[in-house]
Write a protein that holds these residues in place. Structure first.
Motif, PDB file in Angstrom:
ATOM      1  N   LYS A  83       0.818  -1.219   0.000  1.00  0.00           N
ATOM      2  CA  LYS A  83       0.000   0.000   0.000  1.00  0.00           C
ATOM      3  C   LYS A  83       0.852   1.269   0.000  1.00  0.00           C
ATOM      4  N   MET A  84       2.187   1.120   0.149  1.00  0.00           N
ATOM      5  CA  MET A  84       3.071   2.281   0.268  1.00  0.00           C
ATOM      6  C   MET A  84       4.111   2.279  -0.842  1.00  0.00           C
ATOM      7  N   SER A  85       4.614   3.467  -1.180  1.00  0.00           N
ATOM      8  CA  SER A  85       5.707   3.550  -2.139  1.00  0.00           C
ATOM      9  C   SER A  85       6.970   2.970  -1.500  1.00  0.00           C
TER      10      SER A  85
ATOM     11  N   ILE B 132      11.743   4.373   4.633  1.00  0.00           N
ATOM     12  CA  ILE B 132      11.946   5.357   5.704  1.00  0.00           C
ATOM     13  C   ILE B 132      11.176   4.943   6.960  1.00  0.00           C
ATOM     14  N   LYS B 133       9.914   4.555   6.765  1.00  0.00           N
ATOM     15  CA  LYS B 133       9.073   4.168   7.906  1.00  0.00           C
ATOM     16  C   LYS B 133       9.613   2.926   8.619  1.00  0.00           C
ATOM     17  N   ILE B 134      10.086   1.966   7.826  1.00  0.00           N
ATOM     18  CA  ILE B 134      10.632   0.741   8.424  1.00  0.00           C
ATOM     19  C   ILE B 134      11.906   1.047   9.208  1.00  0.00           C
ATOM     20  N   GLU B 135      12.749   1.901   8.667  1.00  0.00           N
ATOM     21  CA  GLU B 135      13.990   2.252   9.356  1.00  0.00           C
ATOM     22  C   GLU B 135      13.703   2.904  10.706  1.00  0.00           C
TER      23      GLU B 135
ATOM     24  N   LEU C 237       5.203   4.271  16.491  1.00  0.00           N
ATOM     25  CA  LEU C 237       5.368   4.610  15.084  1.00  0.00           C
ATOM     26  C   LEU C 237       4.462   3.744  14.210  1.00  0.00           C
ATOM     27  N   SER C 238       4.129   4.257  13.026  1.00  0.00           N
ATOM     28  CA  SER C 238       3.105   3.613  12.206  1.00  0.00           C
ATOM     29  C   SER C 238       3.460   2.187  11.786  1.00  0.00           C
ATOM     30  N   LEU C 239       4.755   1.913  11.563  1.00  0.00           N
ATOM     31  CA  LEU C 239       5.141   0.569  11.134  1.00  0.00           C
ATOM     32  C   LEU C 239       5.821  -0.250  12.240  1.00  0.00           C
ATOM     33  N   THR C 240       5.820   0.273  13.467  1.00  0.00           N
ATOM     34  CA  THR C 240       6.368  -0.521  14.567  1.00  0.00           C
ATOM     35  C   THR C 240       5.635  -1.856  14.715  1.00  0.00           C
ATOM     36  N   PRO C 241       4.287  -1.896  14.605  1.00  0.00           N
ATOM     37  CA  PRO C 241       3.619  -3.202  14.687  1.00  0.00           C
ATOM     38  C   PRO C 241       4.082  -4.174  13.615  1.00  0.00           C
TER      39      PRO C 241
ATOM     40  N   TYR D 188      13.526  -6.442   3.832  1.00  0.00           N
ATOM     41  CA  TYR D 188      13.058  -5.170   4.399  1.00  0.00           C
ATOM     42  C   TYR D 188      13.889  -4.681   5.590  1.00  0.00           C
ATOM     43  N   LEU D 189      14.541  -5.609   6.300  1.00  0.00           N
ATOM     44  CA  LEU D 189      15.298  -5.215   7.491  1.00  0.00           C
ATOM     45  C   LEU D 189      16.803  -5.382   7.303  1.00  0.00           C
TER      46      LEU D 189
END
Length: 427
Positions: free
Chosen positions: A134-136, A142-145, A164-168, A407-408
């Motif tokens: 759902k995200m670019s 950036i959000k994952i970092e 944070l929005s992607l912490t879950p 991703y990580l």
């Protein structure tokens, strides 16, 4: 591998069975379609939902009958309200998970029920991929970092803010599967002692995405191959500060658990509250109600927070745990010893004294505890030695590892590992 021609043929047979009114044949074909991995057509989805509604209705009627019997039966006739331990199933768990009891308290675990956990893991990866889609790519990175930096505090003995929005999502990748693995085994130990009710009421404090509920659901699913599970109802009360954790956990539950043809009958209630601002009366917890109050990894590093939250935990347990209920505590080995400024050692007596002190600070008495660990040692091992041990001995996270690497930027394969104290207590 899914075969389009076979899938089409099954769907045609399914439609014919429905038209003939052959429900038994239609159910058999629906199970075959699901097992093949093919997507359900709209009519197949409707039929699946109808089966679920019928089952819920039957479960409700049986629950009313059971409750009526409970009310009218004498106390000595209530033994049937807990699941009777099945010897073959217990043997299966010991062999499948490679359980080795090194002493009264230490239980080494190096195996897994591959079928059950592969299904969970593959479905979780599918869910996360849909979320990330759902995200670019740039925004996602950036959000994952940011989320990864927050979660990393756990590794250095600090408490993340989790906001944070992607912490879950990062939590679901890094810690959720191992959490379910540990809680699954905790429920097994409770079941083995004949303490698991068929109508179980659970308060999960610091619940996060609902790891406790997932562990119980998967454990019961494992048991389906060994004994007829009576109608089970889980009343699950989730208390957590982060509504995004609760929402993502429920969202995945609906996608994975409730998509099964034989899902667990569970009622969820979610309360989002900061435990440090807890007001018992305002948040309206029921009195003398819960069979289990569970606190899993919700223990803090800051000394002032420890004192404050222990008082709140005691208040909740005193008022809301039923007179015959249990408290289940799950805490990482390093966190437990650090609370009392101690180093881990081979001294079992010291370990037991720390566990008893930990419970005393919460106003609880010990029933039993187990140190669930992947290795055969109570002492920490170096990262390099543990990495080698994991590669050679521990079950792999086959589906999640590629996600973590992508991703990580993780450089190694993930495995199912354990280093937790599972403690059962009463007030």
């Amino acid at each position: 591998m899914s075969n389009p021609i076979t899938n089409w043929w099954r769907s045609q047979q399914f439609n014919s069975a429905l038209k003939r009114g052959d429900t038994k044949k239609a159910v058999h074909l629906l199970q075959a379609i699901q097992k093949s991995g093919a997507s359900f057509s709209w009519i197949e989805k409707l039929f699946r939902d109808k089966l679920q509604l019928n089952r819920y209705s039957q479960d409700y009627k049986r629950e009313i009958e059971n409750l009526t019997k409970q009310i009218t039966s004498a106390p000595h006739k209530t033994d049937n309200l807990t699941l009777a331990p099945d010897e073959k199933f217990i043997k299966f768990i010991y062999e499948t998970f490679n359980l080795v009891q090194h002493d009264e308290y230490k239980l080494q675990v190096t195996g897994i029920d591959q079928e059950i956990f592969d299904g969970l893991e593959a479905s979780l990866v599918e869910y996360l991929q849909a979320e990330f889609g759902k995200m670019s790519e740039q925004h996602l990175a950036i959000k994952i970092e940011d989320a990864l930096e927050d979660i990393h505090k756990l590794k250095i003995g600090q408490d993340p803010n989790y906001g944070l929005s992607l912490t879950p999502h990062v939590y679901l990748m890094k810690y959720f599967l191992e959490g379910v693995y540990c809680i699954y085994l905790a429920w097994f130990l409770i079941y083995q002692d004949g303490l698991l009710p068929t109508q179980v009421k659970i308060l999960d404090i610091g619940s996060g995405p609902g790891t406790v509920a997932y562990g119980l659901a998967l454990f019961l699913k494992s048991g389906l191959n060994f004994f007829n599970i009576p109608p089970i109802h889980i009343s699950y009360y989730s208390l957590d500060q982060q509504d995004t954790f609760q929402f993502k956990g429920l969202q995945f539950w609906r996608r994975y658990i409730e998509s099964q043809i034989t899902p667990i009958n569970a009622y969820f209630r979610f309360v989002t509250a900061n435990i440090f601002n807890w007001n018992y009366q305002a948040d309206n917890l029921p009195n003398d109600f819960f069979d289990f109050i569970i606190i899993s990894h919700c223990f803090f590093a800051d000394k002032n927070q420890i004192v404050q939250v222990n008082r709140i935990y005691q208040d909740i347990i005193t008022k809301s745990l039923s007179s015959q209920g249990y408290v289940l505590l799950v805490i990482q080995d390093k966190r437990l010893f650090s609370l009392y400024k101690c180093q881990q050692s081979k001294n079992v007596e010291q370990e037991k004294n720390i566990v008893i002190q930990f419970l005393s600070d919460l106003g609880l008495n010990l029933v039993w505890y187990r140190y669930l660990t992947s290795t055969d040692s109570r002492l920490p091992v170096s990262a390099s030695k543990f990495g080698k041990f994991a590669r050679e001995n521990l079950p792999k996270q086959l589906y999640m590892s590629p996600m973590m690497q992508k991703y990580l930027a993780q450089k190694y394969e993930s495995h199912y590992t354990l280093d937790d104290y599972v403690i059962l207590a009463q007030k």
